[in-house]
Design an enzyme around this catalytic site. Structure first.
Site, PDB file in Angstrom:
ATOM      1  N   ARG A  43      17.845  26.012  64.184  1.00 50.46           N
ATOM      2  CA  ARG A  43      17.528  27.316  64.754  1.00 50.46           C
ATOM      3  C   ARG A  43      17.605  27.392  66.272  1.00 50.46           C
ATOM      4  NH1 ARG A  43      14.961  26.463  60.210  1.00 50.46           N
ATOM      5  NH2 ARG A  43      15.011  28.075  58.620  1.00 50.46           N
ATOM      6  N   GLN A 108      10.763  16.405  57.391  1.00 52.56           N
ATOM      7  CA  GLN A 108      11.714  17.351  56.785  1.00 52.56           C
ATOM      8  C   GLN A 108      13.138  16.865  57.033  1.00 52.56           C
ATOM      9  OE1 GLN A 108      10.498  21.677  57.679  1.00 52.56           O
ATOM     10  NE2 GLN A 108       9.413  20.501  59.208  1.00 52.56           N
ATOM     11  N   ASP A 111      17.842  12.473  57.994  1.00 52.37           N
ATOM     12  CA  ASP A 111      18.749  11.612  58.758  1.00 52.37           C
ATOM     13  C   ASP A 111      18.403  10.129  58.699  1.00 52.37           C
ATOM     14  OD1 ASP A 111      16.576  11.350  60.611  1.00 52.37           O
ATOM     15  OD2 ASP A 111      17.260  13.136  61.683  1.00 52.37           O
ATOM     16  N   HIS A 128      12.510  16.394  52.142  1.00 59.39           N
ATOM     17  CA  HIS A 128      13.784  17.068  51.867  1.00 59.39           C
ATOM     18  C   HIS A 128      14.878  16.079  51.490  1.00 59.39           C
ATOM     19  CE1 HIS A 128      12.328  20.856  54.224  1.00 59.39           C
ATOM     20  NE2 HIS A 128      11.843  20.788  53.010  1.00 59.39           N
ATOM     21  N   CYS A 136      25.239  12.429  42.086  1.00 60.83           N
ATOM     22  CA  CYS A 136      26.063  13.275  41.220  1.00 60.83           C
ATOM     23  C   CYS A 136      25.151  14.241  40.480  1.00 60.83           C
ATOM     24  CB  CYS A 136      26.855  12.436  40.219  1.00 60.83           C
ATOM     25  SG  CYS A 136      27.708  13.471  38.991  1.00 60.83           S
ATOM     26  N   CYS A 161      32.618  12.913  41.570  1.00 63.78           N
ATOM     27  CA  CYS A 161      31.946  11.693  41.131  1.00 63.78           C
ATOM     28  C   CYS A 161      32.968  10.744  40.513  1.00 63.78           C
ATOM     29  CB  CYS A 161      30.868  12.048  40.112  1.00 63.78           C
ATOM     30  SG  CYS A 161      30.089  10.603  39.357  1.00 63.78           S
ATOM     31  N   CYS A 164      31.970  10.207  36.613  1.00 62.47           N
ATOM     32  CA  CYS A 164      32.113  11.233  35.561  1.00 62.47           C
ATOM     33  C   CYS A 164      32.942  12.438  35.983  1.00 62.47           C
ATOM     34  CB  CYS A 164      30.722  11.699  35.097  1.00 62.47           C
ATOM     35  SG  CYS A 164      29.934  12.880  36.210  1.00 62.47           S
ATOM     36  N   SER A 203      10.121  24.206  63.565  1.00 62.63           N
ATOM     37  CA  SER A 203       9.866  25.627  63.804  1.00 62.63           C
ATOM     38  C   SER A 203       8.723  26.131  62.924  1.00 62.63           C
ATOM     39  CB  SER A 203      11.137  26.436  63.536  1.00 62.63           C
ATOM     40  OG  SER A 203      11.566  26.219  62.204  1.00 62.63           O
ATOM     41  N   ASN A 227       6.164  21.064  70.180  1.00 64.63           N
ATOM     42  CA  ASN A 227       7.469  21.696  69.945  1.00 64.63           C
ATOM     43  C   ASN A 227       7.994  22.289  71.244  1.00 64.63           C
ATOM     44  OD1 ASN A 227       9.335  22.175  67.749  1.00 64.63           O
ATOM     45  ND2 ASN A 227       8.993  24.360  68.048  1.00 64.63           N
TER      46      ASN A 227
HETATM   47  P1  NAD Z   1      14.297  23.964  62.815  1.00 68.96           P
HETATM   48  O1  NAD Z   1      15.701  23.880  63.296  1.00 68.96           O
HETATM   49  O2  NAD Z   1      13.883  25.173  62.078  1.00 68.96           O
HETATM   50  O3  NAD Z   1      13.308  23.842  64.052  1.00 68.96           O
HETATM   51  C1  NAD Z   1      13.435  22.816  64.993  1.00 68.96           C
HETATM   52  C2  NAD Z   1      12.398  23.099  66.078  1.00 68.96           C
HETATM   53  O4  NAD Z   1      12.399  22.000  66.951  1.00 68.96           O
HETATM   54  C3  NAD Z   1      12.703  24.348  66.883  1.00 68.96           C
HETATM   55  O5  NAD Z   1      11.541  25.135  66.982  1.00 68.96           O
HETATM   56  C4  NAD Z   1      13.134  23.800  68.259  1.00 68.96           C
HETATM   57  O6  NAD Z   1      12.697  24.597  69.320  1.00 68.96           O
HETATM   58  C5  NAD Z   1      12.433  22.477  68.283  1.00 68.96           C
HETATM   59  N1  NAD Z   1      13.111  21.430  69.050  1.00 68.96           N
HETATM   60  C6  NAD Z   1      14.438  21.159  69.117  1.00 68.96           C
HETATM   61  N2  NAD Z   1      14.660  20.069  69.853  1.00 68.96           N
HETATM   62  C7  NAD Z   1      13.427  19.647  70.280  1.00 68.96           C
HETATM   63  C8  NAD Z   1      12.993  18.560  71.078  1.00 68.96           C
HETATM   64  N3  NAD Z   1      13.859  17.689  71.597  1.00 68.96           N
HETATM   65  N4  NAD Z   1      11.665  18.423  71.295  1.00 68.96           N
HETATM   66  C9  NAD Z   1      10.761  19.302  70.779  1.00 68.96           C
HETATM   67  N5  NAD Z   1      11.123  20.346  70.007  1.00 68.96           N
HETATM   68  C10 NAD Z   1      12.448  20.519  69.764  1.00 68.96           C
HETATM   69  O7  NAD Z   1      13.985  22.636  62.015  1.00 68.96           O
HETATM   70  P2  NAD Z   1      12.897  22.346  60.893  1.00 68.96           P
HETATM   71  O8  NAD Z   1      11.609  23.001  61.207  1.00 68.96           O
HETATM   72  O9  NAD Z   1      12.940  20.890  60.676  1.00 68.96           O
HETATM   73  O10 NAD Z   1      13.476  23.066  59.585  1.00 68.96           O
HETATM   74  C11 NAD Z   1      14.855  23.062  59.323  1.00 68.96           C
HETATM   75  C12 NAD Z   1      15.298  22.406  58.042  1.00 68.96           C
HETATM   76  O11 NAD Z   1      16.574  21.845  58.301  1.00 68.96           O
HETATM   77  C13 NAD Z   1      14.469  21.241  57.610  1.00 68.96           C
HETATM   78  O12 NAD Z   1      14.189  21.481  56.281  1.00 68.96           O
HETATM   79  C14 NAD Z   1      15.343  20.004  57.718  1.00 68.96           C
HETATM   80  O13 NAD Z   1      15.378  19.362  56.460  1.00 68.96           O
HETATM   81  C15 NAD Z   1      16.721  20.498  57.945  1.00 68.96           C
HETATM   82  N6  NAD Z   1      17.455  19.814  59.038  1.00 68.96           N
HETATM   83  C16 NAD Z   1      17.372  18.461  59.173  1.00 68.96           C
HETATM   84  C17 NAD Z   1      18.035  17.826  60.225  1.00 68.96           C
HETATM   85  C18 NAD Z   1      17.902  16.338  60.366  1.00 68.96           C
HETATM   86  O14 NAD Z   1      17.743  15.631  59.374  1.00 68.96           O
HETATM   87  N7  NAD Z   1      17.933  15.785  61.589  1.00 68.96           N
HETATM   88  C19 NAD Z   1      18.791  18.577  61.127  1.00 68.96           C
HETATM   89  C20 NAD Z   1      18.883  19.980  60.942  1.00 68.96           C
HETATM   90  C21 NAD Z   1      18.193  20.575  59.882  1.00 68.96           C
HETATM   91 ZN    ZN Z   2      28.753  11.742  37.795  1.00 72.02          ZN
END
Ligand code: NAD
Ligand code: ZN
Length: 266
Positions: A43, A108, A111, A128, A136, A161, A164, A203, A227
């Protein structure tokens, strides 16, 4: 909803004191914890949602539309960058664990960077799922994501896959998929067991995940939100720190572990 139930103090000192008094700290992380490792969040400006149509990323579309799968495989090379390295925010969680003060990390993120940083698997709850694996959807076969990505890079736009012929997908919980019940139960149990809850780089708008900091607040657990920008749950928190996770979380952990901090382990 009792949004402004408790006073909000925006300083590191207050947050540090809250954590210094805590013995079972739960750290809840979102995509913002990994942006400093080069993985874009959803976002933020320039985030994935400003460049891709979120409707293309949902589970129902993935299953029904081969074009959506081709987009998802292209996107994967960016989202699940397999060469990303943990940053100081991930390392701060390890430091907390080494000091015996981390109940667990609920993330969440998909990675794998918390584990790469050195947190033992039993302290990481990936609500997540994991982008390090593919699964698969038909036969349940699983394997390393690197293998699937190598096939995409060799020219397969939508690799099937090998066992299968079914549709393979990252072993993640996409929009439209449910968090497995046992994983959610573990996350809730951790939240209940914690005596402090720190939400970092999220977020806090994605549910049910954002229900966990709400649960912590409802239980009277010290809630700290870290945040870059305000979140809808800031009014529920005991302390809110706005800034970068890679500098604020290490500073917060230092404050929590400082020997002179009231209640700190000696
Ligand atoms: P989000 O993108 O909704 O929110 C990320 C928040 O982090 C934002 O409010 C942003 O302002 C803040 N932010 C960004 N960089 C920052 C930093 N360096 N320091 C402090 N704050 C920072 O992400 P979310 O709340 O995790 O939800 C999004 C969904 O997307 C999750 O379910 C997640 O599974 C998935 N997702 C995962 C990855 C990953 O695995 N790295 C990447 C993108 C999305
Ligand atoms: Zn399969």
């Amino acid at each position: 909803m009792e949004l402004a139930r408790r006073p909000v103090a925006g300083d590191l000192e207050r947050a540090g004191a809250l954590l210094a008094a805590a013995r079972r700290i739960v750290v809840f992380t979102g995509a913002g914890v990994s942006t400093e490792s080069g993985i874009p969040d959803f976002r933020s400006p320039g985030g994935l949602w400003t460049r891709y149509d979120p409707r293309q990323l949902g589970f129902p579309r993935y299953v029904s539309d081969p074009a959506a799968r081709r987009v998802a495989w292209r996107l994967r090379r960016e989202l699940h960058r397999l060469d990303a390295r943990p940053n100081p925010a991930h390392l701060a969680c390890v430091r907390l664990a080494e000091a015996g003060r981390l109940a667990g990390v609920i993330t969440q993120n998909v990675d794998g960077l918390h584990t790469d940083a050195g947190l033992p698997a039993e302290l990481v709850c990936e609500i997540h799922g994991s982008g390090r694996l593919f699964v698969c959807l038909d036969c349940g076969d699983r394997g390393p994501m690197a293998e699937a990505v190598a096939r995409v890079e060799a020219g397969e736009e939508d690799p099937a896959c090998l066992a299968c012929g079914g549709i393979i997908k990252a072993a993640t919980v996409s929009f439209g998929q449910r968090i497995p019940a046992e994983v959610w139960a573990r996350a809730e149990a951790l939240t209940v067991a914690g005596d402090a809850f720190v939400a970092v780089g999220s977020s806090l708008v994605v549910y049910p995940a954002a229900g966990l900091p709400r649960l912590a607040a409802r239980l009277g657990t010290a809630l700290v939100i870290v945040n870059r920008e305000p979140t809808p749950l800031d009014g529920l928190a005991d302390a809110v720190l706005h800034g970068e996770a890679g500098s604020l979380l290490p500073a917060l952990v230092e404050a929590a572990l400082a020997p002179e901090a009231p209640g700190a382990r000696r």
